[in-house]
Motif scaffolding. Structure first.
Motif, short mmCIF file in Angstrom:
data_model
loop_
_atom_site.label_atom_id
_atom_site.label_comp_id
_atom_site.label_asym_id
_atom_site.label_seq_id
_atom_site.Cartn_x
_atom_site.Cartn_y
_atom_site.Cartn_z
N ASN A 147 0.86 -1.12 0.01
CA ASN A 147 -0.15 0.06 -0.10
C ASN A 147 0.99 1.35 -0.02
OD1 ASN A 147 -2.47 -1.31 0.22
ND2 ASN A 147 -2.18 -1.68 2.53
N PRO A 148 0.66 2.32 -0.61
CA PRO A 148 1.30 3.68 -0.71
C PRO A 148 1.18 4.20 0.63
CG PRO A 148 -0.82 3.81 -1.71
CD PRO A 148 -0.73 2.47 -1.52
N VAL A 149 2.28 4.83 0.97
CA VAL A 149 2.49 5.55 2.34
C VAL A 149 2.76 6.95 2.09
CG1 VAL A 149 3.06 3.55 3.66
CG2 VAL A 149 4.78 4.89 2.51
N GLY A 150 2.89 7.43 0.96
CA GLY A 150 3.24 8.99 0.52
C GLY A 150 4.49 9.44 1.03
N GLY A 151 4.88 10.45 0.64
CA GLY A 151 6.18 11.18 0.93
C GLY A 151 6.17 12.57 1.34
N ARG A 152 7.24 13.13 1.45
CA ARG A 152 7.41 14.61 1.77
C ARG A 152 7.78 15.40 0.53
NH1 ARG A 152 11.79 14.68 6.47
NH2 ARG A 152 12.60 13.02 5.30
N SER A 153 7.84 14.85 -0.46
CA SER A 153 8.23 15.59 -1.96
C SER A 153 7.55 15.01 -3.05
CB SER A 153 9.59 15.91 -2.17
OG SER A 153 10.31 14.62 -2.15
N LEU A 154 7.41 15.84 -4.18
CA LEU A 154 6.50 15.45 -5.38
C LEU A 154 7.34 16.00 -6.44
CD1 LEU A 154 3.87 14.02 -6.58
CD2 LEU A 154 2.84 16.36 -6.04
N ASN A 155 7.24 15.68 -7.53
CA ASN A 155 7.40 16.33 -8.91
C ASN A 155 6.50 15.51 -9.97
OD1 ASN A 155 8.90 14.11 -9.30
ND2 ASN A 155 10.67 14.99 -9.41
N GLU A 156 5.93 16.32 -10.97
CA GLU A 156 5.22 15.93 -11.83
C GLU A 156 5.33 16.96 -13.20
OE1 GLU A 156 1.25 14.83 -9.03
OE2 GLU A 156 1.15 16.48 -10.27
#
Length: 698
Positions: free
Chosen positions: A611-620
């Motif tokens: 299952n995804p737990v997410g993170g503290r950063s993102l790029n798209e």
């Protein structure tokens, strides 16, 4: 030698005078009674013939009485006149009663059974209009073309041809050919021996000489600046005297002068004096213009069903009292009032006051006529995406529950993975046009692969927003938020998912710099957006942190049908470990508004259970080619991105998705259907993802 009797009168004067009845000198004397008037026929008299070389016979011309006539005798007093015998005995017979009248149509050799004669067929040919680019306009108005090649008889074809002659002449005159002529001829096309051919109408148009303007005269009052009328009448000497050119120029005067301080301008009837005696045919053009007074904005007044009082009405104008009048600002005021949705009708009209300002302008008041409309609405929206499931939302709004423009909104969300209720108080145009104040209370349940959360929120928000009638270059929003949430979270120490309760306080803010050409469906320009939210999370300890997101989009029109659109977005959370952060506040990638081709929130780190737990950063990143034809469109696209456990995005391990979408463009935005597939999938990623929603992806 001439005969002396040759010039003698035919009837001697004495005889003629004796035959006249005696006349009374009294003009008021009564008329003689009918019984005293002579009724006898005068006797036939032989008129002596003049003496010539070959004398005419002197035998009198025979007078043959009517068959029933008898010698007229004087009537005795009181004797009635008897009926005169008819010449034809049939005339004395009574008329046939209508009920016995035979109304059967006459039969002819061409129509032996009394049936309707067949239509005749015809073709048409037009000569002389193609060189003037009038063919299409002529075809759209032609009587012959409207008849579709069929007519009852040749007379009808001729009548249509005459109408088309006049049409051709009018069209040529509209381009400045005032000597134009048009002639139509009917021909019988040859077919087999003994067969009647189709009719052919040949219309020949001759434009003649082109008339041009020899002079331009404007009769108007003095203006500021002095050439205001003439400079906005886009005509020059030598221009063809075309109807569209002349009317367009005059319309420009009517449009521009109210934007330059003259709201009551009236363009009179033009006069064009044609002269065809010189080497070139010309026309002298004269236009009377009544400019009215140069004016400045005065006060607002109101009448009708009052929705807003004058205090709230004065929030909407984008002009100050004393500013030079501009009709565009008047239209903007009316549009802003319409956009509130509280009127059935609203009109804004300039009214003369006679008040003269120090600069010489006349103060013009704007009268707002209000017609109250319904304030309550029901609305709904829905969508579907892989991983997020079906999401339906309905709301009830009373836009004027707390006057003025204090709206009360109740919403419900029913979805396969999200359910919720919310209540919102919203004050629109709060002390300033397009500034909004909101208080929100909501409770929701969100059940996704990443987390299962029960969330309660109370928040307030101030915003200064763009609207469809006034898209602003710079907008902002800020507020405060208190959230309590109970969520499932994976505990890496214990190796299992547990539930945790978090208390969160946040001060979210947003600024947007918008250089695009449209709020809902941009086709050129760019946008920059920055989100910053200082927050504090309480779960056993107080942990302050900050959530940030920066996003840029651009829109480049390759041609009228194709727009290239792109987006880049990056987010980071500072000051807290990921495991101390509530799962609902973390960053996730994937889904219809992120990287298409992957499930909702499926991009980023996973727990051992998958299952995804997410993170503290993102790029798209995203790139689209939006091709539109009419109200439909096709959009191929490529997306990329991921979320990371680190504070800053690394740019490694990017996941790519590609697909194609369909668009149906409506007046409230495009309906979007996207189908995508992951290009470098991981184990467990689906092969196809579907997204249905309203609005472009970005």
């Amino acid at each position: 030698m001439a005969d002396p009797q040759a010039n003698a009168p035919i009837v001697p004067d004495a005889q003629f005078n004796a035959a006249l009845p005696p006349l009374s000198g009294d003009i008021n004397a009564p008329l003689e009674p009918m019984s005293t008037m002579a009724t006898t026929q005068p006797q036939t008299q032989t008129i002596p013939a003049p003496q010539t070389a070959t004398p005419l016979p002197t035998t009198p011309l025979p007078t043959t009485p009517l068959p029933s006539a008898q010698t007229a005798q004087p009537l005795a007093t009181g004797e009635a006149i008897g009926p005169v015998d008819p010449e034809d005995p049939q005339l004395a017979q009574p008329l046939t009663p209508l009920s016995n009248f035979d109304s059967t149509p006459l039969q002819t050799a061409a129509d032996p059974k009394g049936e309707r004669a067949p239509d005749i067929r015809y073709d048409m040919e037009v000569r002389g209009l193609a060189d003037l680019n009038l063919d299409d306009e002529f075809k759209g108005l032609s009587s012959l073309r409207e008849g579709k090649g069929k007519a009852a008889n040749a007379t009808q074809v001729s009548a249509r041809a005459r109408e088309d002659e006049q049409l051709a002449i009018r069209l040529m005159k509209s381009l400045g050919y005032y000597d134009a002529t048009a002639v139509s001829t009917l021909q019988r096309e040859q077919q087999g021996e003994g067969e009647a051919g189709r009719l052919k109408v040949v219309l020949t148009a001759t434009p003649g000489r082109l008339y041009r303007l020899s002079s331009i005269t404007v009769n108007a009052q003095a203006t500021t600046p002095p050439d205001l009328v003439r400079s906005n009448l886009p005509l020059k000497v030598g221009d063809p005297i075309e109807a569209a050119r002349i009317q367009g120029a005059e319309a420009n005067v009517s449009l521009v002068l109210p934007q330059r301080g003259y709201p009551f301008v009236k363009v009179g009837d033009r006069d064009i004096l044609l002269e065809d005696q010189g080497p070139e045919p010309v026309g002298a053009y004269t236009l009377p213009v009544d400019t009215g007074p140069r004016s400045a904005f005065g006060k607002l007044t109101t009448t009708g069903d009052q929705v807003f009082d004058l205090n709230h009405l004065n929030v909407f104008p984008r002009f100050d009292e004393g500013e030079l009048y501009d009709s565009r600002l008047t239209d903007d005021l009316r549009n802003a009032l319409v956009a509130t949705g509280l009127f059935n009708g609203v009109a804004v009209e300039p009214k003369r006051t006679g008040r003269i300002n120090p600069d010489g302008t006349e103060a013009i008041d704007l009268q707002v006529t209000q017609t109250k409309g319904p304030a309550r609405t029901l609305s709904g929206e829905g969508g579907y995406s892989t991983g997020q499931g079906v999401r339906l939302q309905g709301s009830f709004t009373n836009r004027n529950a707390f006057k003025p423009e204090g709206a009360l909104i109740a919403s419900i969300i029913a979805g396969t993975q999200e359910q919720g209720l919310s209540g919102t108080f919203r004050r629109s145009n709060a002390g300033r046009r397009d500034r909004t104040f909101q208080v929100i209370a909501s409770a929701s349940h969100q059940n996704y692969d990443a987390f299962d959360a029960f969330i309660g929120t109370v928040a307030f928000r101030w915003s200064y927003d763009s609207t469809p009638i006034w898209q602003k270059k710079f907008t902002y929003a800020f507020g405060g938020e208190l959230t309590g949430t109970n969520e499932s979270v994976y505990d890496f120490t214990r190796g299992e998912r547990v539930r945790g309760t978090y208390g969160i306080a946040a001060i979210p803010g947003q600024v947007v710099f918008d250089q695009s050409n449209d709020l809902l469906n941009p086709t050129r320009g760019y946008r920059l957006k920055l989100n910053l939210s200082p927050e504090t999370s309480v779960r056993g300890a107080v942990r302050p942190y900050a959530r940030t997101m920066v996003e840029g989009t651009f829109y480049y029109p390759f041609n009228d049908s194709l727009v290239i659109a792109g987006r880049a977005r990056a987010g980071a959370i500072f000051g807290i470990d990921r495991n101390d952060l509530a799962p609902s506040r973390r960053y996730y990638g994937g889904g219809g508004g992120s990287v298409r081709g992957y499930g909702f929130q499926r991009l980023g780190p996973f727990d051992p259970q998958g299952n995804p737990v997410g993170g503290r950063s993102l790029n798209e990143f995203a790139l689209e080619a939006r091709y539109r034809f009419g109200n439909f469109g096709i959009v191929p696209f490529v997306d990329a991105g991921n979320s990371y456990e680190s504070t800053l995005p690394t740019g490694k391990d990017l996941r790519f998705g590609a697909g194609v979408g369909g668009r149906f463009y409506t007046n409230f935005g495009p309906l979007r259907v996207d189908v995508a597939t992951p290009l470098n999938p991981r184990p467990g990623d689906g092969k196809v993802a579907l997204y249905i929603s309203i609005g472009q992806a970005f």
